[in-house]
Design a protein around this motif. Structure first.
Motif, short mmCIF file in Angstrom:
data_model
loop_
_atom_site.label_atom_id
_atom_site.label_comp_id
_atom_site.label_asym_id
_atom_site.label_seq_id
_atom_site.Cartn_x
_atom_site.Cartn_y
_atom_site.Cartn_z
N GLY A 52 0.68 -1.29 -0.04
CA GLY A 52 -0.14 -0.03 -0.04
C GLY A 52 0.80 1.32 -0.12
N TYR A 53 2.24 1.03 -0.06
CA TYR A 53 3.05 2.22 0.16
C TYR A 53 2.92 2.91 -1.50
CZ TYR A 53 6.98 5.59 0.76
OH TYR A 53 7.86 6.46 0.81
N LYS A 54 2.95 4.27 -1.31
CA LYS A 54 2.62 5.22 -2.45
C LYS A 54 3.65 6.19 -2.40
CE LYS A 54 -2.19 4.22 -3.69
NZ LYS A 54 -3.44 4.97 -3.99
N ILE A 55 4.66 6.22 -3.34
CA ILE A 55 5.46 7.47 -3.64
C ILE A 55 4.90 8.72 -3.99
CG2 ILE A 55 7.73 8.23 -4.76
CD1 ILE A 55 8.51 5.46 -5.19
N ARG A 56 5.15 9.75 -3.31
CA ARG A 56 4.54 11.06 -3.59
C ARG A 56 5.58 12.20 -3.80
NH1 ARG A 56 0.96 8.72 -0.02
NH2 ARG A 56 -1.24 9.00 -0.65
N PRO A 57 5.62 13.16 -4.68
CA PRO A 57 6.46 13.98 -4.86
C PRO A 57 6.58 15.14 -3.88
CG PRO A 57 4.46 14.42 -6.18
CD PRO A 57 4.08 12.99 -5.49
N PRO A 58 7.71 15.47 -3.42
CA PRO A 58 7.93 16.31 -2.57
C PRO A 58 6.86 17.75 -2.73
CG PRO A 58 9.86 16.88 -3.80
CD PRO A 58 8.94 15.25 -4.13
N TYR A 59 6.35 18.32 -1.78
CA TYR A 59 5.63 19.60 -2.28
C TYR A 59 6.53 21.02 -2.21
CZ TYR A 59 2.25 23.46 -1.87
OH TYR A 59 1.41 24.66 -2.20
N LYS A 68 6.22 22.51 -12.35
CA LYS A 68 7.10 21.73 -13.20
C LYS A 68 7.53 20.36 -12.64
CE LYS A 68 11.67 24.05 -12.70
NZ LYS A 68 12.47 22.92 -12.67
N GLU A 69 8.15 20.59 -11.29
CA GLU A 69 8.56 19.60 -10.36
C GLU A 69 7.61 18.58 -10.27
OE1 GLU A 69 11.75 18.87 -10.10
OE2 GLU A 69 12.34 20.70 -11.00
N ALA A 70 6.32 18.83 -10.04
CA ALA A 70 5.23 18.08 -9.70
C ALA A 70 4.85 17.28 -11.02
CB ALA A 70 3.85 18.52 -9.32
N LEU A 71 4.87 17.91 -12.24
CA LEU A 71 4.67 17.38 -13.42
C LEU A 71 5.81 16.35 -13.94
CD1 LEU A 71 2.70 17.53 -16.06
CD2 LEU A 71 4.16 19.08 -16.98
N ALA A 72 6.70 16.72 -13.64
CA ALA A 72 8.28 15.68 -13.52
C ALA A 72 7.98 14.59 -13.04
CB ALA A 72 9.38 16.43 -13.49
N PHE A 73 7.57 14.76 -11.78
CA PHE A 73 7.42 13.67 -10.95
C PHE A 73 6.31 12.75 -11.53
CE2 PHE A 73 6.17 10.89 -7.56
CZ PHE A 73 7.60 10.69 -6.84
N LYS A 74 5.39 12.97 -12.12
CA LYS A 74 4.26 12.43 -12.75
C LYS A 74 4.70 11.48 -13.79
CE LYS A 74 -0.02 10.57 -13.12
NZ LYS A 74 0.31 9.79 -14.36
N GLU A 75 5.46 12.48 -14.58
CA GLU A 75 6.14 12.00 -16.07
C GLU A 75 7.25 10.63 -15.87
OE1 GLU A 75 4.91 12.56 -19.27
OE2 GLU A 75 3.42 13.95 -18.20
N SER A 76 8.20 11.10 -15.05
CA SER A 76 9.39 10.34 -14.95
C SER A 76 9.90 10.13 -13.46
CB SER A 76 10.39 10.74 -15.82
OG SER A 76 10.58 12.10 -15.01
N LYS A 91 13.13 13.76 -18.21
CA LYS A 91 12.38 14.38 -16.99
C LYS A 91 11.05 14.47 -17.38
CE LYS A 91 12.80 17.71 -13.39
NZ LYS A 91 13.63 18.74 -12.79
N TYR A 92 10.83 15.13 -18.59
CA TYR A 92 9.40 15.54 -18.92
C TYR A 92 8.80 14.84 -20.16
CZ TYR A 92 11.08 19.52 -16.15
OH TYR A 92 11.43 20.34 -15.06
N SER A 187 -8.66 15.09 -18.57
CA SER A 187 -9.39 15.62 -17.48
C SER A 187 -8.50 15.32 -16.13
CB SER A 187 -10.75 14.81 -17.52
OG SER A 187 -10.49 13.53 -17.47
N ASN A 188 -7.80 14.15 -16.35
CA ASN A 188 -6.91 13.57 -15.03
C ASN A 188 -5.85 14.75 -14.82
OD1 ASN A 188 -4.20 12.27 -14.10
ND2 ASN A 188 -5.89 11.26 -13.34
N TYR A 189 -5.13 15.25 -15.83
CA TYR A 189 -4.18 16.22 -15.76
C TYR A 189 -4.79 17.74 -15.42
CZ TYR A 189 0.29 13.93 -16.77
OH TYR A 189 1.30 13.08 -16.49
#
Length: 209
Positions: A52-59, A68-76, A91-92, A187-189
């Motif tokens: 159940g562990y999920k990696i989340r980007p740093p805020y 841009k960092e949140a988007l990059a985390f989602k992409e790669s 990265k993107y 719609s997700n993005y």
């Protein structure tokens, strides 16, 4: 007499307290609290194996850098040197066709150059902002499929599916919801990346690196 007491009491207190201020306290750690071997706490990367562990980007804020960092985390997950199964780079996760539009024709050089990737992201965002400038003005603040339309959501979706498909989504009131090869939709993005302030990016017609 009262005056003498008022003067002497603070001096006595200072003398007493000074006796404690320069002593070093030695504390012994009980054996049961001492670490004898590595644990998951010692190695946070091992937490990814927990159920159940999920990696989340740093805020890191709601400005452009956070976007841009949140988007990059989602992409790669922020990896400059990765290529996905569809051949998208860095990265993107740029496609070669999009890179050519901003003046980059060597995918191998692009993949090895983090600075160039950052420049390409900024230039492409400014390009998409120009293409979608009328749609941003028209649709921001509206709701489609329960999602509030924001400038950052529009531009994130354009990074995913291209500005043309975002126009189709907006002008169909969300009925034409395009997905990428992995099933991620416009719609997700729109929802995931809404509400960032990216006013620092100026719209530019045909910007090149």
């Amino acid at each position: 007499m009262k005056r003498w007491i008022l003067i002497s009491c603070p001096l006595v207190m200072m003398f007493i307290l000074s006796g404690y201020g320069f002593k070093t306290l030695k504390v012994s750690v009980p054996d049961q609290l001492k670490m004898k071997e590595p644990t998951l706490v010692s190695f946070p990367q091992d937490e990814t194996s927990l159920p159940g562990y999920k990696i989340r980007p740093p805020y890191i804020g709601s400005q452009f850098i956070g976007f841009k960092e949140a988007l990059a985390f989602k992409e790669s997950q922020g990896n400059y040197f990765v290529t996905n199964t569809y051949g998208y780079l860095g990265k993107y996760q740029f496609g070669l066709g999009t890179l050519a539009l901003v003046g980059i024709y060597d995918g191998n050089h692009f993949l090895r150059n983090p600075e160039l990737q950052e420049r390409a992201f900024y230039v492409n965002i400014s390009r998409n902002k120009w293409i979608l400038r009328k749609d941003i003005k028209r649709f921001v603040g509206m709701k489609m499929r329960g999602i509030e339309i924001t400038e950052s959501g529009i531009l994130a979706a354009a990074h995913l599916a291209g500005p043309g498909n975002v126009k189709i989504f907006l002008r169909s009131q969300g009925r034409m919801d395009i997905k990428d090869g992995y099933g991620t939709s416009i719609s997700n993005y729109m929802k995931k990346f809404s509400g960032y302030d990216i006013s620092i990016v100026s719209p530019k017609r045909n910007p090149r690196i």
